[in-house]
Design a protein around this motif. Structure first.
Motif, PDB file in Angstrom:
ATOM      1  N   SER A  61       1.222   4.895  21.038  1.00 53.25           N
ATOM      2  CA  SER A  61       2.032   5.702  20.122  1.00 53.25           C
ATOM      3  C   SER A  61       2.772   4.903  19.064  1.00 53.25           C
ATOM      4  O   SER A  61       3.433   5.474  18.210  1.00 53.25           O
ATOM      5  N   ALA A  62       2.655   3.571  19.106  1.00 52.95           N
ATOM      6  CA  ALA A  62       3.294   2.752  18.074  1.00 52.95           C
ATOM      7  C   ALA A  62       2.309   1.754  17.482  1.00 52.95           C
ATOM      8  O   ALA A  62       2.699   0.684  17.027  1.00 52.95           O
ATOM      9  N   GLY A  63       1.027   2.121  17.499  1.00 50.14           N
ATOM     10  CA  GLY A  63       0.017   1.273  16.877  1.00 50.14           C
ATOM     11  C   GLY A  63      -0.879   0.532  17.844  1.00 50.14           C
ATOM     12  O   GLY A  63      -1.785  -0.187  17.411  1.00 50.14           O
ATOM     13  N   GLY A  64      -0.655   0.670  19.133  1.00 50.40           N
ATOM     14  CA  GLY A  64      -1.559   0.064  20.097  1.00 50.40           C
ATOM     15  C   GLY A  64      -2.849   0.863  20.197  1.00 50.40           C
ATOM     16  O   GLY A  64      -2.927   2.007  19.768  1.00 50.40           O
ATOM     17  N   TYR A  65      -3.882   0.260  20.762  1.00 49.30           N
ATOM     18  CA  TYR A  65      -5.146   0.958  20.946  1.00 49.30           C
ATOM     19  C   TYR A  65      -5.973   0.247  22.004  1.00 49.30           C
ATOM     20  O   TYR A  65      -5.713  -0.913  22.344  1.00 49.30           O
ATOM     21  N   VAL A  66      -6.939   0.961  22.541  1.00 48.24           N
ATOM     22  CA  VAL A  66      -7.870   0.345  23.488  1.00 48.24           C
ATOM     23  C   VAL A  66      -8.906  -0.453  22.715  1.00 48.24           C
ATOM     24  O   VAL A  66      -9.028  -1.662  22.855  1.00 48.24           O
ATOM     25  N   PHE A  67      -9.693   0.252  21.880  1.00 50.80           N
ATOM     26  CA  PHE A  67     -10.659  -0.390  20.991  1.00 50.80           C
ATOM     27  C   PHE A  67     -10.396   0.070  19.563  1.00 50.80           C
ATOM     28  O   PHE A  67     -10.073   1.240  19.330  1.00 50.80           O
ATOM     29  N   ALA A  68     -10.554  -0.830  18.623  1.00 52.58           N
ATOM     30  CA  ALA A  68     -10.459  -0.436  17.223  1.00 52.58           C
ATOM     31  C   ALA A  68     -11.571   0.558  16.905  1.00 52.58           C
ATOM     32  O   ALA A  68     -12.661   0.500  17.481  1.00 52.58           O
ATOM     33  N   SER A  69     -11.273   1.482  16.001  1.00 50.42           N
ATOM     34  CA  SER A  69     -12.260   2.517  15.688  1.00 50.42           C
ATOM     35  C   SER A  69     -12.332   2.750  14.195  1.00 50.42           C
ATOM     36  O   SER A  69     -11.369   3.222  13.577  1.00 50.42           O
ATOM     37  N   THR A  70     -13.458   2.377  13.621  1.00 53.77           N
ATOM     38  CA  THR A  70     -13.749   2.679  12.227  1.00 53.77           C
ATOM     39  C   THR A  70     -15.219   3.058  12.151  1.00 53.77           C
ATOM     40  O   THR A  70     -16.096   2.192  12.105  1.00 53.77           O
ATOM     41  N   GLY A  71     -15.498   4.359  12.198  1.00 57.41           N
ATOM     42  CA  GLY A  71     -16.881   4.814  12.231  1.00 57.41           C
ATOM     43  C   GLY A  71     -17.568   4.486  13.544  1.00 57.41           C
ATOM     44  O   GLY A  71     -18.777   4.293  13.593  1.00 57.41           O
ATOM     45  N   GLY A  72     -16.789   4.400  14.613  1.00 56.60           N
ATOM     46  CA  GLY A  72     -17.324   4.041  15.922  1.00 56.60           C
ATOM     47  C   GLY A  72     -16.425   3.011  16.570  1.00 56.60           C
ATOM     48  O   GLY A  72     -15.699   2.277  15.888  1.00 56.60           O
ATOM     49  N   PHE A  73     -16.417   2.966  17.886  1.00 51.82           N
ATOM     50  CA  PHE A  73     -15.521   2.060  18.604  1.00 51.82           C
ATOM     51  C   PHE A  73     -16.100   0.648  18.655  1.00 51.82           C
ATOM     52  O   PHE A  73     -17.283   0.453  18.893  1.00 51.82           O
ATOM     53  N   ASP A  74     -15.213  -0.325  18.448  1.00 52.82           N
ATOM     54  CA  ASP A  74     -15.602  -1.731  18.398  1.00 52.82           C
ATOM     55  C   ASP A  74     -15.087  -2.435  19.648  1.00 52.82           C
ATOM     56  O   ASP A  74     -13.892  -2.742  19.770  1.00 52.82           O
ATOM     57  N   ALA A  75     -15.979  -2.701  20.594  1.00 58.91           N
ATOM     58  CA  ALA A  75     -15.578  -3.304  21.863  1.00 58.91           C
ATOM     59  C   ALA A  75     -15.121  -4.754  21.701  1.00 58.91           C
ATOM     60  O   ALA A  75     -14.525  -5.321  22.623  1.00 58.91           O
ATOM     61  N   SER A  76     -15.377  -5.349  20.545  1.00 56.63           N
ATOM     62  CA  SER A  76     -14.935  -6.736  20.333  1.00 56.63           C
ATOM     63  C   SER A  76     -13.480  -6.812  19.895  1.00 56.63           C
ATOM     64  O   SER A  76     -12.903  -7.899  19.824  1.00 56.63           O
ATOM     65  N   ASP A  77     -12.884  -5.660  19.586  1.00 50.35           N
ATOM     66  CA  ASP A  77     -11.497  -5.615  19.119  1.00 50.35           C
ATOM     67  C   ASP A  77     -10.668  -4.797  20.109  1.00 50.35           C
ATOM     68  O   ASP A  77     -10.575  -3.584  20.006  1.00 50.35           O
ATOM     69  N   VAL A  78     -10.073  -5.488  21.085  1.00 51.91           N
ATOM     70  CA  VAL A  78      -9.231  -4.859  22.104  1.00 51.91           C
ATOM     71  C   VAL A  78      -7.780  -4.949  21.656  1.00 51.91           C
ATOM     72  O   VAL A  78      -7.293  -6.037  21.336  1.00 51.91           O
ATOM     73  N   GLY A  79      -7.091  -3.803  21.639  1.00 50.67           N
ATOM     74  CA  GLY A  79      -5.719  -3.779  21.129  1.00 50.67           C
ATOM     75  C   GLY A  79      -4.664  -3.466  22.167  1.00 50.67           C
ATOM     76  O   GLY A  79      -3.553  -3.056  21.820  1.00 50.67           O
ATOM     77  N   LEU A  80      -4.970  -3.701  23.445  1.00 43.57           N
ATOM     78  CA  LEU A  80      -3.998  -3.406  24.501  1.00 43.57           C
ATOM     79  C   LEU A  80      -2.797  -4.339  24.479  1.00 43.57           C
ATOM     80  O   LEU A  80      -1.769  -4.056  25.103  1.00 43.57           O
ATOM     81  N   ASP A  81      -2.931  -5.469  23.783  1.00 43.90           N
ATOM     82  CA  ASP A  81      -1.821  -6.416  23.718  1.00 43.90           C
ATOM     83  C   ASP A  81      -1.389  -6.708  22.286  1.00 43.90           C
ATOM     84  O   ASP A  81      -0.763  -7.750  22.018  1.00 43.90           O
ATOM     85  N   ASN A  82      -1.722  -5.820  21.351  1.00 38.06           N
ATOM     86  CA  ASN A  82      -1.235  -6.051  19.993  1.00 38.06           C
ATOM     87  C   ASN A  82       0.254  -5.690  19.926  1.00 38.06           C
ATOM     88  O   ASN A  82       0.854  -5.233  20.907  1.00 38.06           O
ATOM     89  N   ALA A  83       0.862  -5.903  18.780  1.00 35.79           N
ATOM     90  CA  ALA A  83       2.314  -5.705  18.661  1.00 35.79           C
ATOM     91  C   ALA A  83       2.723  -4.276  18.997  1.00 35.79           C
ATOM     92  O   ALA A  83       3.754  -4.046  19.655  1.00 35.79           O
ATOM     93  N   GLY A  84       1.922  -3.297  18.565  1.00 37.97           N
ATOM     94  CA  GLY A  84       2.253  -1.897  18.832  1.00 37.97           C
ATOM     95  C   GLY A  84       2.171  -1.561  20.311  1.00 37.97           C
ATOM     96  O   GLY A  84       3.026  -0.839  20.854  1.00 37.97           O
ATOM     97  N   ALA A  85       1.133  -2.074  20.980  1.00 40.85           N
ATOM     98  CA  ALA A  85       0.981  -1.812  22.413  1.00 40.85           C
ATOM     99  C   ALA A  85       2.116  -2.459  23.207  1.00 40.85           C
ATOM    100  O   ALA A  85       2.660  -1.852  24.151  1.00 40.85           O
ATOM    101  N   ILE A  86       2.480  -3.664  22.851  1.00 41.66           N
ATOM    102  CA  ILE A  86       3.576  -4.337  23.547  1.00 41.66           C
ATOM    103  C   ILE A  86       4.889  -3.590  23.339  1.00 41.66           C
ATOM    104  O   ILE A  86       5.668  -3.401  24.282  1.00 41.66           O
TER     105      ILE A  86
END
Length: 429
Positions: free
Chosen positions: A210-235
């Motif tokens: 809810s503050a910018g975190g994500y599981v996988f980045a998504s731009t025209g499909g989910f990108d498994a190489s970009d995990v966002g569980l520990d980005n600034a928003g998720a933290i």
């Protein structure tokens, strides 16, 4: 279009076979032939024996099967087929269809969740489905959810996202902020405030995203190489959750515990989905949006349910006809909704439901703030680590794990560990 024509052709052929098979009772069959020589003994079946009808097997969870089973008679009569609706444990369908299908013991049609699609398509278990003319009556989120690699693999019939149930005898609505929610609970004097399963990644997704975190980045499909569980928003969201647990706003419970606390008036709020409306009716309830996270709308996962055709079915054309010519009709969809009130994925039925049901409209508003659960196979590597991390926060189980030797001192450590585990699992480590 060719597939649609072929479906209708098959139905006509089946009907003609049934009519032909009944022709053994005609008057001409009773005329005796001229006896020119002794009849030859034969083991052939009598002329009046009809070929057995084709049988389609449908796997569905209990609520869906209960709605579907009484309705299939009309299709059976029209198509000249037998429909066997099998009540199947929802949690087992995903795995069992992959083993039973190749063994020739699986279903022709099965009903399940959109996030299975990537795994099932990659393993050759589910067949593409040409939605044809029914596509225009479907919400785009449903079609997108069942799309993978440029193909559609199911007919979406329901969408769902969690929202916040509230005890309408104790509070007028769900407050906009978590701080106000805590105040409402203190005022109501309930033993517990907000309940939702502690060890469930699906229900706890807003506490990550809810503050910018994500599981996988998504731009025209989910990108498994970009995990966002520990980005600034998720933290930031995880630390926010930690604060809500510490001040008693969010309490630890499993699904059954959160449900019973709400039903018995011991909790003011219950964060879950539209499938729980029957259970929530133990009290006078309402539904509102999940409180915001520092001004950011809560972001739940959006799930979509649909009907899929097994690639191992010997009757795929009939199976597609069953879905598109019967299952997709508004009468069947409405019966499904009445048995299991998830938001319809068909526009025509949703318009009817929304006008008559403000609770459904509230769930729809929550879903509009959400994102579809990733349907790529790599999502299978996420559920466990993500649930474990959130459960550590919810249980305040910080410290060193005696079995693993891993130390988690705070919410930040928990989500960083989850992200590392997911990346390692995807990389094969």
């Amino acid at each position: 279009m060719k597939r649609n024509k072929l479906r209708y052709l098959v139905i006509l052929v089946l009907l003609s076979l049934v009519v032909t098979a009944c022709g053994g009772d005609s008057d001409t069959a009773s005329d005796s032939p001229e006896a020119t020589e002794a009849p030859i003994e034969t083991l052939a079946a009598p002329a009046t024996t009809s070929p057995p009808p084709v049988k389609l097997v449908v796997w569905a969870e209990e609520k869906v099967a209960t709605a579907l089973d009484p309705l299939v008679g009309a299709y059976e009569a029209a198509a000249g087929v037998d429909i066997e609706v099998v009540v199947y444990d929802f949690g087992a369908i995903r795995t069992d269809v992959q083993t039973a299908g190749p063994a020739g013991e699986g279903p022709d049609v099965f009903l399940g969740a959109h996030d299975w699609v990537g795994e099932l398509a990659a393993n050759g278990v589910v067949a593409p489905l040409d939605l044809g003319s029914v596509a225009s009556d479907l919400f785009e989120v449903g079609v997108t959810a069942f799309s993978y690699g440029g193909e559609v693999y199911g007919f979406p019939y329901a969408t769902e996202a969690i929202a916040m149930f509230y005890n309408a005898d104790l509070v007028d609505s769900v407050p906009e902020t978590w701080e106000e929610a805590k105040t409402a609970c203190d005022t109501a004097g309930t033993e517990f405030c907000v309940g939702t399963p502690s060890n469930d990644a699906y229900h706890n997704h807003p506490f990550i995203a809810s503050a910018g975190g994500y599981v996988f980045a998504s731009t025209g499909g989910f990108d498994a190489s970009d995990v966002g569980l520990d980005n600034a928003g998720a933290i930031a969201s995880a630390e926010y959750l930690d604060g809500l647990v510490k001040n008693g706003t969010v309490y630890s419970a499993d699904y059954g515990g959160a449900m019973s606390n709400f039903q018995e008036g011991r909790a003011l709020f219950w964060m879950t989905g539209p499938w729980a409306r029957g259970d929530a009716s133990a009290v006078n309830y309402g539904v509102g949006l999940i409180p915001q996270f520092d001004g950011n709308a809560a972001t739940p996962f959006v799930g979509v349910r649909g009907a899929m055709v097994s690639s191992f079915s010997d009757n795929q054309v009939l199976a597609q006809s069953f879905i598109l010519d019967f299952f997709a009709t508004i009468d069947v969809q409405q019966a499904m909704y009445e048995s299991d009130p998830r938001l319809p994925a068909t526009k025509s039925l949703f318009a009817v439901v929304e006008a008559a049901d403000p609770i459904a409209a509230s769930f729809a508003a929550s879903a509009s703030n959400g994102i579809p659960m990733p349907n790529i196979p790599e999502m299978g590597s996420v559920w466990g680590p993500m649930a474990d991390a959130l459960n550590v926060i919810r249980e305040q189980a910080y410290g060193t794990n005696e079995e693993t030797g891993v130390t988690i001192n705070n919410a930040t450590d928990a989500v960083k560990l989850a992200a590392e585990q997911v990346r390692n699992a995807i990389a094969g480590g």
